[in-house]
Design an enzyme around this catalytic site. Structure first.
Site, PDB file in Angstrom:
ATOM      1  N   THR A   1       0.834  -1.202   0.000  1.00 20.62           N
ATOM      2  CA  THR A   1       0.000   0.000   0.000  1.00 20.62           C
ATOM      3  C   THR A   1       0.868   1.252   0.000  1.00 20.62           C
ATOM      4  O   THR A   1       0.596   2.210  -0.746  1.00 20.62           O
ATOM      5  CB  THR A   1      -0.932   0.002   1.230  1.00 20.62           C
TER       6      THR A   1
ATOM      7  N   SER B   1       4.444  -7.150  -2.131  1.00 22.80           N
ATOM      8  CA  SER B   1       4.414  -7.268  -0.674  1.00 22.80           C
ATOM      9  C   SER B   1       5.020  -8.600  -0.268  1.00 22.80           C
ATOM     10  O   SER B   1       4.714  -9.633  -0.862  1.00 22.80           O
ATOM     11  CB  SER B   1       2.970  -7.177  -0.169  1.00 22.80           C
TER      12      SER B   1
ATOM     13  N   CYS C   1      -9.051  -7.080   3.289  1.00 24.26           N
ATOM     14  CA  CYS C   1      -8.984  -5.638   3.460  1.00 24.26           C
ATOM     15  C   CYS C   1     -10.366  -5.001   3.553  1.00 24.26           C
ATOM     16  O   CYS C   1     -10.521  -3.923   4.088  1.00 24.26           O
ATOM     17  CB  CYS C   1      -8.213  -5.002   2.299  1.00 24.26           C
TER      18      CYS C   1
END
Length: 355
Positions: free
Chosen positions: A70, A181, A301
């Site tokens: 992010t 990630s 999320c």
């Protein structure tokens, strides 16, 4: 507990854990930005890890370590004068919400199969095109190579969220910016990376000490970097074996859940993601009755928001159909027997609802 939520996070690879322990011990705590010998040793470990992570990407770019994918996406979008942006209708919120930072953004539609048309028209105003490599909710693989090629022809940059694809499939060719990630490829949480193609200019979003070539201030964790590097190297070494294992698991799961409808393309997808639905299914009740199985009603999320999935809505599903859907994610450490047993349990629980 049978863990079937690999899209939310993957288990930490033992090799990654072992690589981290050296830098969590009494003699490995030094700040990698310090000039003394322990600091230089820590800095060397960071650079070894950087090289391993860089192998996930095409040649001709640099790796900037961040605290997450992010943050990497924020740096890619907010750190450049490359707006407004056009993003696919099924992008992760990290891309969708950050793209609005420009004050104007454009949505690129996908088909009922969850795949974007590689020739989809780009808005003339768009200076940044953002399309993810593998969707986190439904697993569809996007034609990022062709989209990047077309973006370049129009003078726009191409940003790819490769979080779900990194270390599993080949990197997105032609991209200018790629976000990944560690914890989605069997590495630790708390660290991500942005790959920046040579020649692309960005400005820092986080200011302070000027680390990471001035693009991302903040003290790096040698332990997290080392874990990320080890996980990246292992994923590349095991890419073919992991893919073959996951495909076998997919076939076994589909045999048990043959009556469930698959959301998204059956062919153009990562096989370790099954987004399935049964009309009339009460997913909340299913999760309550199958507490020994860790699976998702959508992306982690967005869980708890109460809103239907924007990804499933983009495929043309109704709000009810979206809420009748579950996501099963599996990977390297899932066994065929445990997956089959879990799928049988899920199907039996669904049948007890009369669906």
């Amino acid at each position: 507990m049978t863990y079937l939520d690999y899209q939310a996070t993957t288990p930490l690879a033992p090799e990654a854990r072992d690589a981290m322990l050296r830098w969590l011990a009494d003699d490995g705590f030094a700040n990698p930005h310090s000039a003394h010998r322990p600091g230089r040793a820590a800095a060397a470990a960071v650079e070894v890890a950087r090289d391993s992570v860089a192998a996930l990407f095409p040649p001709g770019g640099k790796v900037v370590f961040t605290g997450s994918a992010t943050e990497a996406i924020n740096l890619a979008i907010r750190g450049g004068p490359y707006g407004p942006a056009a993003v696919s209708a099924i992008e992760h919120a990290a891309v969708r919400d950050t793209a609005r930072w420009f004050g104007e953004d454009f949505e690129l539609p996908v088909g009922a199969d969850g795949v974007i048309d590689p020739e989809v028209p780009f808005p003339a105003e768009a200076k940044l095109i953002a399309v993810m490599q593998v969707n986190n909710e439904i697993g569809t693989i996007q034609p990022t190579g062709r989209l990047a090629e077309r973006a370049k022809a129009t003078g726009a940059l191409f940003l790819c969220d490769a979080v779900q694809g990194a270390g599993k499939i080949a990197p997105p060719a032609g991209a200018d910016l790629i976000a990944v990630s560690a914890h989605k490829l069997y590495g630790p949480k708390g660290i991500g990376a942005l790959w920046v193609r040579d020649g692309v200019q960005l400005s820092p979003v986080i200011l302070g000490g000027g680390q990471e070539g001035g693009l991302r201030s903040g003290t790096l964790s040698p332990a997290l970097c080392a874990g990320f590097g080890a996980a990246a190297a292992l994923s590349l070494a095991r890419m073919e074996a992991d893919a073959a294992h996951v495909a076998t698991l997919r076939d076994a799961a589909r045999d048990v859940l043959a009556r469930w409808t698959l959301n998204g393309s059956a062919e153009q997808r990562w096989p370790g993601n099954l987004n399935l639905r049964l009309d009339g299914l009460d997913v909340g009740r299913l999760m309550s009755e199958c507490r020994t199985i860790a699976f998702s009603a959508g992306s982690a999320c967005a869980s708890g928001s109460g809103r239907p999935s924007h990804v499933l809505a983009a495929l043309g599903l109704s709000a009810a159909q979206a809420k009748n859907s579950i996501r099963l994610g599996f990977g390297r450490y899932t066994t065929r027997d445990e997956l089959i047993e879990a799928c049988r349990t899920l199907d039996a629980a669904a049948r007890s609802q009369g669906v």
